[in-house]
Design a protein around this motif. Structure first.
Motif, PDB file in Angstrom:
ATOM      1  N   TYR A 173       4.477 -18.119   0.900  1.00 36.07           N
ATOM      2  CA  TYR A 173       5.645 -18.910   0.506  1.00 36.07           C
ATOM      3  C   TYR A 173       6.428 -19.218   1.769  1.00 36.07           C
ATOM      4  O   TYR A 173       7.094 -18.358   2.334  1.00 36.07           O
ATOM      5  CB  TYR A 173       6.501 -18.141  -0.492  1.00 36.07           C
ATOM      6  CG  TYR A 173       7.802 -18.834  -0.861  1.00 36.07           C
ATOM      7  CD1 TYR A 173       7.919 -20.222  -0.882  1.00 36.07           C
ATOM      8  CD2 TYR A 173       8.936 -18.085  -1.195  1.00 36.07           C
ATOM      9  CE1 TYR A 173       9.104 -20.846  -1.231  1.00 36.07           C
ATOM     10  CE2 TYR A 173      10.131 -18.703  -1.550  1.00 36.07           C
ATOM     11  CZ  TYR A 173      10.205 -20.083  -1.557  1.00 36.07           C
ATOM     12  OH  TYR A 173      11.389 -20.704  -1.892  1.00 36.07           O
ATOM     13  N   ARG A 233      15.746 -18.536  -3.289  1.00 41.69           N
ATOM     14  CA  ARG A 233      15.931 -19.337  -2.077  1.00 41.69           C
ATOM     15  C   ARG A 233      16.539 -20.704  -2.398  1.00 41.69           C
ATOM     16  O   ARG A 233      16.498 -21.597  -1.583  1.00 41.69           O
ATOM     17  CB  ARG A 233      14.578 -19.526  -1.363  1.00 41.69           C
ATOM     18  CG  ARG A 233      13.891 -18.232  -0.963  1.00 41.69           C
ATOM     19  CD  ARG A 233      14.688 -17.447   0.054  1.00 41.69           C
ATOM     20  NE  ARG A 233      14.800 -18.154   1.314  1.00 41.69           N
ATOM     21  CZ  ARG A 233      13.956 -18.013   2.332  1.00 41.69           C
ATOM     22  NH1 ARG A 233      12.937 -17.175   2.239  1.00 41.69           N
ATOM     23  NH2 ARG A 233      14.126 -18.689   3.458  1.00 41.69           N
ATOM     24  N   ARG A 234      17.064 -20.817  -3.617  1.00 38.45           N
ATOM     25  CA  ARG A 234      17.676 -22.063  -4.084  1.00 38.45           C
ATOM     26  C   ARG A 234      16.709 -23.232  -3.989  1.00 38.45           C
ATOM     27  O   ARG A 234      17.055 -24.344  -3.557  1.00 38.45           O
ATOM     28  CB  ARG A 234      18.959 -22.356  -3.291  1.00 38.45           C
ATOM     29  CG  ARG A 234      20.039 -21.304  -3.504  1.00 38.45           C
ATOM     30  CD  ARG A 234      21.320 -21.659  -2.798  1.00 38.45           C
ATOM     31  NE  ARG A 234      22.352 -20.644  -3.025  1.00 38.45           N
ATOM     32  CZ  ARG A 234      23.577 -20.695  -2.526  1.00 38.45           C
ATOM     33  NH1 ARG A 234      23.945 -21.714  -1.758  1.00 38.45           N
ATOM     34  NH2 ARG A 234      24.448 -19.734  -2.781  1.00 38.45           N
ATOM     35  N   GLN A 235      15.478 -22.959  -4.395  1.00 37.14           N
ATOM     36  CA  GLN A 235      14.447 -23.979  -4.426  1.00 37.14           C
ATOM     37  C   GLN A 235      13.839 -24.061  -5.823  1.00 37.14           C
ATOM     38  O   GLN A 235      14.128 -23.226  -6.684  1.00 37.14           O
ATOM     39  CB  GLN A 235      13.373 -23.698  -3.367  1.00 37.14           C
ATOM     40  CG  GLN A 235      13.905 -23.793  -1.943  1.00 37.14           C
ATOM     41  CD  GLN A 235      12.848 -23.548  -0.891  1.00 37.14           C
ATOM     42  OE1 GLN A 235      11.776 -23.033  -1.161  1.00 37.14           O
ATOM     43  NE2 GLN A 235      13.160 -23.927   0.353  1.00 37.14           N
ATOM     44  N   GLN A 236      12.994 -25.055  -6.042  1.00 39.86           N
ATOM     45  CA  GLN A 236      12.446 -25.266  -7.370  1.00 39.86           C
ATOM     46  C   GLN A 236      11.165 -26.101  -7.298  1.00 39.86           C
ATOM     47  O   GLN A 236      10.869 -26.729  -6.276  1.00 39.86           O
ATOM     48  CB  GLN A 236      13.453 -26.022  -8.237  1.00 39.86           C
ATOM     49  CG  GLN A 236      13.736 -27.431  -7.712  1.00 39.86           C
ATOM     50  CD  GLN A 236      14.692 -28.231  -8.563  1.00 39.86           C
ATOM     51  OE1 GLN A 236      15.161 -27.770  -9.592  1.00 39.86           O
ATOM     52  NE2 GLN A 236      14.992 -29.450  -8.145  1.00 39.86           N
ATOM     53  N   VAL A 281       7.511 -27.528  -2.862  1.00 41.50           N
ATOM     54  CA  VAL A 281       8.752 -27.143  -3.523  1.00 41.50           C
ATOM     55  C   VAL A 281       9.897 -27.919  -2.876  1.00 41.50           C
ATOM     56  O   VAL A 281       9.762 -28.424  -1.760  1.00 41.50           O
ATOM     57  CB  VAL A 281       9.001 -25.625  -3.438  1.00 41.50           C
ATOM     58  CG1 VAL A 281       7.854 -24.853  -4.068  1.00 41.50           C
ATOM     59  CG2 VAL A 281       9.210 -25.170  -1.999  1.00 41.50           C
ATOM     60  N   LEU A 282      11.008 -28.007  -3.595  1.00 42.46           N
ATOM     61  CA  LEU A 282      12.157 -28.765  -3.088  1.00 42.46           C
ATOM     62  C   LEU A 282      13.449 -27.980  -3.319  1.00 42.46           C
ATOM     63  O   LEU A 282      13.493 -27.090  -4.192  1.00 42.46           O
ATOM     64  CB  LEU A 282      12.244 -30.118  -3.795  1.00 42.46           C
ATOM     65  CG  LEU A 282      11.157 -31.143  -3.437  1.00 42.46           C
ATOM     66  CD1 LEU A 282      11.280 -32.380  -4.320  1.00 42.46           C
ATOM     67  CD2 LEU A 282      11.233 -31.537  -1.968  1.00 42.46           C
ATOM     68  N   PRO A 283      14.498 -28.295  -2.569  1.00 44.23           N
ATOM     69  CA  PRO A 283      15.779 -27.619  -2.801  1.00 44.23           C
ATOM     70  C   PRO A 283      16.275 -27.877  -4.223  1.00 44.23           C
ATOM     71  O   PRO A 283      16.162 -28.988  -4.742  1.00 44.23           O
ATOM     72  CB  PRO A 283      16.702 -28.260  -1.760  1.00 44.23           C
ATOM     73  CG  PRO A 283      15.788 -28.774  -0.696  1.00 44.23           C
ATOM     74  CD  PRO A 283      14.547 -29.202  -1.409  1.00 44.23           C
ATOM     75  N   ALA A 284      16.840 -26.848  -4.841  1.00 40.65           N
ATOM     76  CA  ALA A 284      17.436 -27.012  -6.162  1.00 40.65           C
ATOM     77  C   ALA A 284      18.771 -27.740  -6.021  1.00 40.65           C
ATOM     78  O   ALA A 284      19.465 -27.584  -5.014  1.00 40.65           O
ATOM     79  CB  ALA A 284      17.650 -25.652  -6.821  1.00 40.65           C
ATOM     80  N   LEU A 300       8.929 -25.737   2.724  1.00 43.83           N
ATOM     81  CA  LEU A 300       8.902 -26.225   1.345  1.00 43.83           C
ATOM     82  C   LEU A 300       7.483 -26.230   0.778  1.00 43.83           C
ATOM     83  O   LEU A 300       7.065 -27.182   0.100  1.00 43.83           O
ATOM     84  CB  LEU A 300       9.514 -27.629   1.251  1.00 43.83           C
ATOM     85  CG  LEU A 300      10.967 -27.772   1.729  1.00 43.83           C
ATOM     86  CD1 LEU A 300      11.407 -29.226   1.662  1.00 43.83           C
ATOM     87  CD2 LEU A 300      11.896 -26.891   0.916  1.00 43.83           C
ATOM     88  N   ALA A 331       9.289 -21.027   2.767  1.00 43.35           N
ATOM     89  CA  ALA A 331      10.481 -21.698   2.226  1.00 43.35           C
ATOM     90  C   ALA A 331      11.005 -22.779   3.162  1.00 43.35           C
ATOM     91  O   ALA A 331      11.459 -23.838   2.711  1.00 43.35           O
ATOM     92  CB  ALA A 331      11.571 -20.659   1.946  1.00 43.35           C
ATOM     93  N   LEU A 370      11.470 -18.681  -6.281  1.00 42.72           N
ATOM     94  CA  LEU A 370      11.999 -19.925  -5.728  1.00 42.72           C
ATOM     95  C   LEU A 370      13.510 -19.985  -5.897  1.00 42.72           C
ATOM     96  O   LEU A 370      14.228 -20.439  -4.992  1.00 42.72           O
ATOM     97  CB  LEU A 370      11.349 -21.119  -6.421  1.00 42.72           C
ATOM     98  CG  LEU A 370       9.848 -21.309  -6.237  1.00 42.72           C
ATOM     99  CD1 LEU A 370       9.372 -22.537  -7.008  1.00 42.72           C
ATOM    100  CD2 LEU A 370       9.485 -21.438  -4.765  1.00 42.72           C
TER     101      LEU A 370
END
Length: 304
Positions: A60, A85-88, A181-184, A65, A62, A82
């Protein structure tokens, strides 16, 4: 029919199972947790290839991404990791377990990609195929192979991972996947339009989607559907409900919601918690889940 389950704990063992089935002329039902078995036509096979033993996050990154995990890794393990790390996963993978009478959180990463499903954010973020960067798996001849990579610029076999999305295990036994993955979003708000007729609701949704305000969710709930919501502000309308979601940085969300509320003539704006709750219901088509005794409305507020 008696079904024999074959549960490999490595990609090599999965390949052995496929080669054996090929030599015997025996079809295999490829499954992760089985949370989506209710989709499509039921499969009748004597053998099930259970991939739940291929579980665990491989890497992972982060900052880059990128997430790589075994196909049988539960989404209940991936999503909280996720979130820390404030990701989604921006395409909002659905949890359809409850729809078919199973517990929540039983789906796997392989199942999410293989089914090719996505939630309400698909209109802005795309579907599972748009976020799948690389795969490893076993083809129909029992050969292990790879496609794609860990970065979008790696175009070797680039279309192969996209092909897997929606294939439901018919093209490849997925053993490992790499996804973007992308920032939430920092904030989320939802405009609520109460009691619109179908034609008026479609017109409002069309206006919202064609606006410059970057709408990430748009839905019209008929009265009977809205009444099943656990969010008080939605269920208390007592009629049809039309919802428009706006996400992003706080000040941007505030400005866009204010503009859209005026343009659409919205009756209310759902706050962050209400928004997350109602869009989770929509994502998982919770309104159609078995519900013998509807729970009390405990979330949110009544519509003013």
């Amino acid at each position: 029919m008696t079904v024999t389950t074959v549960k490999p704990d490595s990609a090599a063992q999965a390949a052995d199972a496929v080669r054996w089935a090929l030599s015997e002329g025996t079809p295999l039902d490829v499954a992760g947790s089985g949370s989506k078995r209710g989709l499509g036509r039921p499969i009748q096979t004597a053998y099930t290839l259970d991939l739940s033993g291929l579980s665990g996050v491989v890497a992972y990154e982060a900052e880059e991404l990128v997430l790589t995990a075994k196909a049988g890794t539960p989404m209940a393990e991936i999503l909280p990791m996720l979130a820390e790390r404030r990701q989604q996963l921006a395409f909002e993978p659905q949890d359809l377990g409850p729809l078919f009478g199973r517990p929540e959180g039983q789906g796997t990463l392989g199942g999410v990609v293989a089914s090719g499903l996505a939630g309400p954010r698909r209109i802005s973020a795309g579907s599972a195929r748009d976020h799948t960067l690389g795969i490893e798996g076993v083809n129909g001849r029992g050969d292990l192979y790879k496609g794609g990579g860990k970065v979008v610029k790696n175009v070797t076999g680039y279309d192969v991972p996209k092909l897997m999305a929606g294939s439901f295990g018919t093209l490849t036994v997925l053993t490992e996947l790499t996804v973007k993955v992308l920032p939430a979003p920092e904030d989320v708000r939802t405009l609520l339009l109460a009691g619109r007729e179908d034609a008026g609701a479609v017109a409002a949704l069309t206006a919202a989607l064609q606006s410059p305000y970057d709408v990430s969710g748009a839905v019209h709930l008929p009265a009977a559907v809205a009444a099943r919501s656990h969010v008080r502000a939605v269920a208390a309308v007592g009629g049809a409900v039309t919802l428009v979601r706006v996400e992003g940085f706080g000040p941007s969300v505030t400005a866009r919601v204010a503009a859209l509320k005026e343009e659409l003539g919205a009756d209310a704006v759902l706050d962050r918690d209400e928004s997350r709750a109602v869009w989770k219901e929509i994502r998982d088509v919770a309104y159609f889940c078995p519900l013998p005794n509807p729970p009390p409305l405990t979330q949110g507020r009544e519509l003013d």
